[in-house]
Design an enzyme around this catalytic site. Sequence first.
Site, PDB file in Angstrom:
ATOM      1  N   SER A   1      43.097  54.453  37.744  1.00 48.33           N
ATOM      2  CA  SER A   1      42.553  53.212  38.291  1.00 48.33           C
ATOM      3  C   SER A   1      43.686  52.388  38.907  1.00 48.33           C
ATOM      4  CB  SER A   1      41.848  52.417  37.183  1.00 48.33           C
ATOM      5  OG  SER A   1      42.746  52.156  36.136  1.00 48.33           O
TER       6      SER A   1
ATOM      7  N   HIS B   1      35.988  25.217  42.881  1.00 47.85           N
ATOM      8  CA  HIS B   1      37.037  26.237  43.033  1.00 47.85           C
ATOM      9  C   HIS B   1      37.328  26.480  44.516  1.00 47.85           C
ATOM     10  CE1 HIS B   1      37.426  27.593  38.822  1.00 47.85           C
ATOM     11  NE2 HIS B   1      36.186  27.157  38.732  1.00 47.85           N
TER      12      HIS B   1
ATOM     13  N   GLU C   1      39.801  27.748  45.936  1.00 53.03           N
ATOM     14  CA  GLU C   1      40.492  29.018  46.203  1.00 53.03           C
ATOM     15  C   GLU C   1      39.538  30.116  46.659  1.00 53.03           C
ATOM     16  OE1 GLU C   1      39.619  29.185  41.678  1.00 53.03           O
ATOM     17  OE2 GLU C   1      40.043  27.680  43.222  1.00 53.03           O
TER      18      GLU C   1
ATOM     19  N   CYS D   1      39.049  22.627  38.420  1.00 53.36           N
ATOM     20  CA  CYS D   1      38.064  22.775  37.351  1.00 53.36           C
ATOM     21  C   CYS D   1      38.584  22.156  36.056  1.00 53.36           C
ATOM     22  CB  CYS D   1      37.667  24.248  37.192  1.00 53.36           C
ATOM     23  SG  CYS D   1      36.107  24.484  36.306  1.00 53.36           S
TER      24      CYS D   1
ATOM     25  N   LEU E   1      44.424  51.799  41.996  1.00 56.82           N
ATOM     26  CA  LEU E   1      45.070  52.370  43.174  1.00 56.82           C
ATOM     27  C   LEU E   1      44.879  51.491  44.407  1.00 56.82           C
ATOM     28  CD1 LEU E   1      44.346  56.212  43.010  1.00 56.82           C
ATOM     29  CD2 LEU E   1      46.510  55.031  42.644  1.00 56.82           C
ATOM     30  N   GLY E   2      44.016  50.506  44.308  1.00 58.66           N
ATOM     31  CA  GLY E   2      43.780  49.644  45.456  1.00 58.66           C
ATOM     32  C   GLY E   2      42.564  50.034  46.273  1.00 58.66           C
TER      33      GLY E   2
ATOM     34  N   LYS F   1      48.762  68.216  42.899  1.00 54.75           N
ATOM     35  CA  LYS F   1      47.772  68.738  41.957  1.00 54.75           C
ATOM     36  C   LYS F   1      46.789  67.677  41.435  1.00 54.75           C
ATOM     37  CE  LYS F   1      48.085  72.584  40.797  1.00 54.75           C
ATOM     38  NZ  LYS F   1      47.537  73.783  41.480  1.00 54.75           N
TER      39      LYS F   1
END
Length: 545
Positions: free
Chosen positions: A16, A517, A519, A383, A18-19, A191
């Site tokens: 996991s 929020h 952002e 917040c 990996l982007g 591999k």
Amino acid sequence: MGSSPRYIFITGGVVSSLGKGLASAALGALLQARGYKVRLRKLDPYLNVDPGTMSPYQHGEVYVTDDGAETDLDLGHYERFTGVSATQGDNITTGRIYSDIIAKERRGDYLGATVQVIPHVTNEIKNFVLSDAGDVDFVLCEVGGTVGDIEGLPFFEALRQLGQELPRGQCCFLHVTLLPYIAVAGEMKTKPTQHSVKELRSIGIQPDILLCRSERPIPEGERRKIARFCNVRESAVIQGLDAESIYAVPLAYHKEGLDREVLAHFGVETPPKADLAVWQEIHQTLSNPDGDVKIAVVGKYTVLPDAYKSITEALVHGGIANNVKVRIRWVEAEDFEAGNPEDVLKGANGILVPGGFGERGTEGKIKAIQYAREKDIPYFGICLGMQMAVIEAARNLAGIKTASSSEFGDDGENIVGLMTEWTRGNERFERSNTTDLGGTMRLGAYPARLETGSLVAEAYGVDQISERHRHRYEVNIDYRAVLEEAGLRFSGLSPDGVLPEIVEIPTHPWFVGVQFHPELKSRPFDPHPLFDGFIGAAKTQSRLV
């Protein structure tokens, strides 16, 4: 392009992180740069209905859409890279699928049939993928987790079926894998990628394109080997090297031919030329800043920066707007509750206190806010960061020494309390202490009215705004008069004047707290005005020191 959208399914293998989300977002941006309309979706195999009740340590931040969906943080990447607003219909989980199916079964919708993974679960997944795509050319669907995960199997099976059911040439499978470099052997190993593709093919999915993440360029011999063993064209083995910034990824993947290969797969041999000027400009600004500013982010989940992913990116966007590099110093609020904040915060050009839940670390946040206020350091509270700023002002400016929030118990005078009712359009919401935690906060976009002549009205350039919320507690408007007399200005309110949305200190160089929020609505090519203003004030402060 044709009237019905084409589908790109993005899966991951080997490990996991990996982007995949970033690759999906970057590919969406590249297709947009060629003039196509895109929509991005995320399929999450976990059993939670949504990530709203998950710990930030488990999941990172929860991203909130305009229509109030609590979603995976990858939807933040999608929005930041494409500017296309996500909706409730762009993130599905196993939990939501099963809860819908069980509700149907209880109602008798299945007319006595045995409810099974195939076809009932897979049909729900397919319906989600195909539903409400809108007027777009491409729908990009990312599957969370890695191939081989037991909880992901229904999703892969649904995508396999779609591969057969969609018209020929209407879908593309993009598989993201890892090519590790074994230093002691001096070799890049193919591999793990071979095994990952073998696993995918055993499910019945043949990838069309491989995006191979690696630290080093892929030698031609290894590229040929991957193509041969994984049954893909050599041109479809795309290298994904680490980039100096996530905003350099679209340019890097374009250079490697990712978008060209995707379009060639769909039979578009002479696609429209890509207009990447905006990404080149962003990359140029990030690579050649005028200077830097140091921002201390005082939070309670700082050991996992993904818990504040959108804040990190919005600060970068503020840096782009002001042509400076933003250096973030993560400060764990608990760590200096007993000490002197100056030891930790000295040298910061700006202090930001983000959202959070629960009492842990709040006294440290209040200390940080007091330090920013007294030392004239630009302050931005989001917040909980706004609520703590109000409590700090109540204690130290208005003389209400026991000022607190009902979120932390009933020991003090609760300036902040549980929000029990509010309206959205014509809909009324009511909450109590016994309400379920999942999906019960004030969620999504709500309007606010800004006070004329305030710092925030000047920053926005308008007097009405719409921002995304995710909170359960609010500042009590009854304390407005006493707090304003002490020097805190309530510069943004809900249209009915009942809910405080923004506070500021007019006599301070830049001191703003917001209940929403901001952002979540910031983009690299369209930085949020408050982050632009905050970093601008920090830039000024850095030159005064």
